[in-house]
Motif scaffolding. Structure first.
Motif, PDB file in Angstrom:
ATOM      1  N   LEU A 155      34.189  38.389  45.275  1.00  0.00           N
ATOM      2  CA  LEU A 155      34.763  39.068  44.118  1.00  0.00           C
ATOM      3  C   LEU A 155      33.689  39.658  43.220  1.00  0.00           C
ATOM      4  O   LEU A 155      33.866  40.741  42.651  1.00  0.00           O
ATOM      5  CB  LEU A 155      35.643  38.100  43.323  1.00  0.00           C
ATOM      6  N   ASP A 158      34.732  35.799  36.319  1.00  0.00           N
ATOM      7  CA  ASP A 158      35.273  36.281  35.045  1.00  0.00           C
ATOM      8  C   ASP A 158      34.269  37.152  34.303  1.00  0.00           C
ATOM      9  O   ASP A 158      34.635  38.161  33.687  1.00  0.00           O
ATOM     10  CB  ASP A 158      35.667  35.091  34.170  1.00  0.00           C
ATOM     11  N   THR A 173      40.030  44.582  37.334  1.00  0.00           N
ATOM     12  CA  THR A 173      40.972  43.454  37.298  1.00  0.00           C
ATOM     13  C   THR A 173      41.917  43.487  38.491  1.00  0.00           C
ATOM     14  O   THR A 173      42.113  42.477  39.172  1.00  0.00           O
ATOM     15  CB  THR A 173      41.776  43.495  35.987  1.00  0.00           C
ATOM     16  N   SER A 174      42.495  44.665  38.756  1.00  0.00           N
ATOM     17  CA  SER A 174      43.461  44.770  39.853  1.00  0.00           C
ATOM     18  C   SER A 174      42.790  44.599  41.217  1.00  0.00           C
ATOM     19  O   SER A 174      43.305  43.890  42.096  1.00  0.00           O
ATOM     20  CB  SER A 174      44.178  46.122  39.788  1.00  0.00           C
ATOM     21  N   PHE A 222      41.080  38.706  45.862  1.00  0.00           N
ATOM     22  CA  PHE A 222      41.352  37.263  45.868  1.00  0.00           C
ATOM     23  C   PHE A 222      42.488  36.928  46.836  1.00  0.00           C
ATOM     24  O   PHE A 222      42.401  35.952  47.579  1.00  0.00           O
ATOM     25  CB  PHE A 222      41.702  36.802  44.455  1.00  0.00           C
ATOM     26  N   LEU A 223      43.549  37.743  46.829  1.00  0.00           N
ATOM     27  CA  LEU A 223      44.667  37.497  47.740  1.00  0.00           C
ATOM     28  C   LEU A 223      44.251  37.706  49.195  1.00  0.00           C
ATOM     29  O   LEU A 223      44.700  36.978  50.089  1.00  0.00           O
ATOM     30  CB  LEU A 223      45.837  38.411  47.383  1.00  0.00           C
ATOM     31  N   GLN A 269      39.589  32.132  33.503  1.00  0.00           N
ATOM     32  CA  GLN A 269      40.876  32.302  34.187  1.00  0.00           C
ATOM     33  C   GLN A 269      40.754  31.989  35.673  1.00  0.00           C
ATOM     34  O   GLN A 269      41.523  31.195  36.222  1.00  0.00           O
ATOM     35  CB  GLN A 269      41.372  33.745  33.986  1.00  0.00           C
ATOM     36  N   TYR A 270      39.777  32.592  36.331  1.00  0.00           N
ATOM     37  CA  TYR A 270      39.586  32.301  37.750  1.00  0.00           C
ATOM     38  C   TYR A 270      39.087  30.877  37.958  1.00  0.00           C
ATOM     39  O   TYR A 270      39.345  30.266  38.993  1.00  0.00           O
ATOM     40  CB  TYR A 270      38.594  33.299  38.362  1.00  0.00           C
ATOM     41  N   SER A 318      39.969  43.003  41.881  1.00  0.00           N
ATOM     42  CA  SER A 318      39.532  41.614  42.045  1.00  0.00           C
ATOM     43  C   SER A 318      40.701  40.715  42.440  1.00  0.00           C
ATOM     44  O   SER A 318      40.549  39.816  43.272  1.00  0.00           O
ATOM     45  CB  SER A 318      38.890  41.104  40.757  1.00  0.00           C
ATOM     46  N   PHE A 319      41.879  40.971  41.861  1.00  0.00           N
ATOM     47  CA  PHE A 319      43.053  40.158  42.223  1.00  0.00           C
ATOM     48  C   PHE A 319      43.477  40.432  43.658  1.00  0.00           C
ATOM     49  O   PHE A 319      43.837  39.517  44.400  1.00  0.00           O
ATOM     50  CB  PHE A 319      44.202  40.465  41.260  1.00  0.00           C
ATOM     51  N   ILE A 320      43.418  41.718  44.069  1.00  0.00           N
ATOM     52  CA  ILE A 320      43.754  42.056  45.461  1.00  0.00           C
ATOM     53  C   ILE A 320      42.759  41.403  46.419  1.00  0.00           C
ATOM     54  O   ILE A 320      43.138  40.855  47.467  1.00  0.00           O
ATOM     55  CB  ILE A 320      43.783  43.587  45.640  1.00  0.00           C
ATOM     56  N   LEU A 352      42.091  28.786  38.109  1.00  0.00           N
ATOM     57  CA  LEU A 352      42.804  29.039  39.364  1.00  0.00           C
ATOM     58  C   LEU A 352      42.144  28.308  40.529  1.00  0.00           C
ATOM     59  O   LEU A 352      42.811  27.625  41.317  1.00  0.00           O
ATOM     60  CB  LEU A 352      42.833  30.549  39.622  1.00  0.00           C
TER      61      LEU A 352
END
Length: 250
Positions: free
Chosen positions: A181, A94, A213-214, A220-221, A115-116, A216-218, A119
């Motif tokens: 990340l 974060d 943000t985008s 993570f997936l 947030q992470y 890091s989310f990609i 999760l």
């Protein structure tokens, strides 16, 4: 009178463990459910917990009760450390991604949570129930009465050294978990810095936040299967460390 004292000491150790234990100590679990669960485990543990000498002195009774509470809290704290490690990993992510400004109050921990971090915490808790590790957690708690009888709790140098090593392993786990990340966010910062030098007219700040943000989310997936595999290997160590701590008590 002896049975009442013995049952009370067992109940105190189990209750102290469940207050801080990651699986049963959730704020969302009703207190009545925790008390009923602790009482049920007390009834199950009572026949296999050995015997003790009745205590007629009120000071000795309070001392043994306090030692049982502390020992239960220590076991629960050790089982909680792996969950603390994933929370630390989430806070590292974060901070680098920019979500540290969006931290919210988490009623589960009663703190400002990342947030992470939330999760990763719920992923870890999910894996605990999927792999039935909560059964091993209860078994370790019940076995503690056989290994460490009521009132016989004395910390040695070996035990303290093991706890210190466990703290180091928790931070190492947090670094391993957050590294992909965090490194990707650092690379994005470097690329944006080079871009701002090449084209000063671009507003790097406005473009960098949604991009990190985008991406890091990609990321993570993409690494989610590897993350789940890593957590599946690391979570049983919390129970292993708790059992080693119990066995190290002389």
């Amino acid at each position: 009178m002896l049975e009442v004292q013995f049952g009370l000491f067992i109940f105190l150790r189990i209750t102290a463990f469940m207050i801080i234990c990651p699986v049963f100590g959730q704020k969302g679990v009703p207190n009545i459910a925790k008390i009923v669960m602790a009482a049920s485990l007390m009834v199950i543990t009572l026949p296999m917990a050995g015997t003790m000498t009745p205590l007629d002195n009120l000071f000795l009774f309070a001392l043994v009760a306090w030692k049982e509470v502390l020992f239960g809290l220590a076991m629960g704290f050790l089982s909680q450390l792996v969950f603390t490690g994933v929370e630390i990993a989430g806070q590292m992510i974060d901070f680098q991604v920019g979500f540290s400004m969006a931290q919210a109050y988490d009623p589960t921990f009663q703190i400002m949570s990342s947030q992470y971090g939330k999760l990763y915490y719920w992923l870890t808790l999910m894996l605990v129930f999927i792999t039935n590790l909560h059964h091993l957690l209860i078994q370790g708690l019940v076995d503690s009465f056989r290994i460490v009888p009521i009132g016989a709790v004395t910390l040695s140098g070996t035990t303290i050294e093991g706890v210190i090593k466990l703290f180091a392993l928790v931070f190492e786990m947090a670094l391993h978990l957050s590294a992909p990340l965090v490194v990707s966010a650092i690379i994005i910062d470097l690329l944006l810095g080079m871009l701002s030098r090449s084209i000063p007219q671009i507003n790097v700040l406005m473009m960098g936040m949604p991009m990190k943000t985008s991406i890091s989310f990609i990321m993570f997936l993409l690494i989610l299967p590897n993350t789940l595999e890593f957590l599946t290997k690391i979570i049983p160590k919390s129970i292993q460390y708790m059992n080693e701590f119990i066995k190290a008590i002389p």
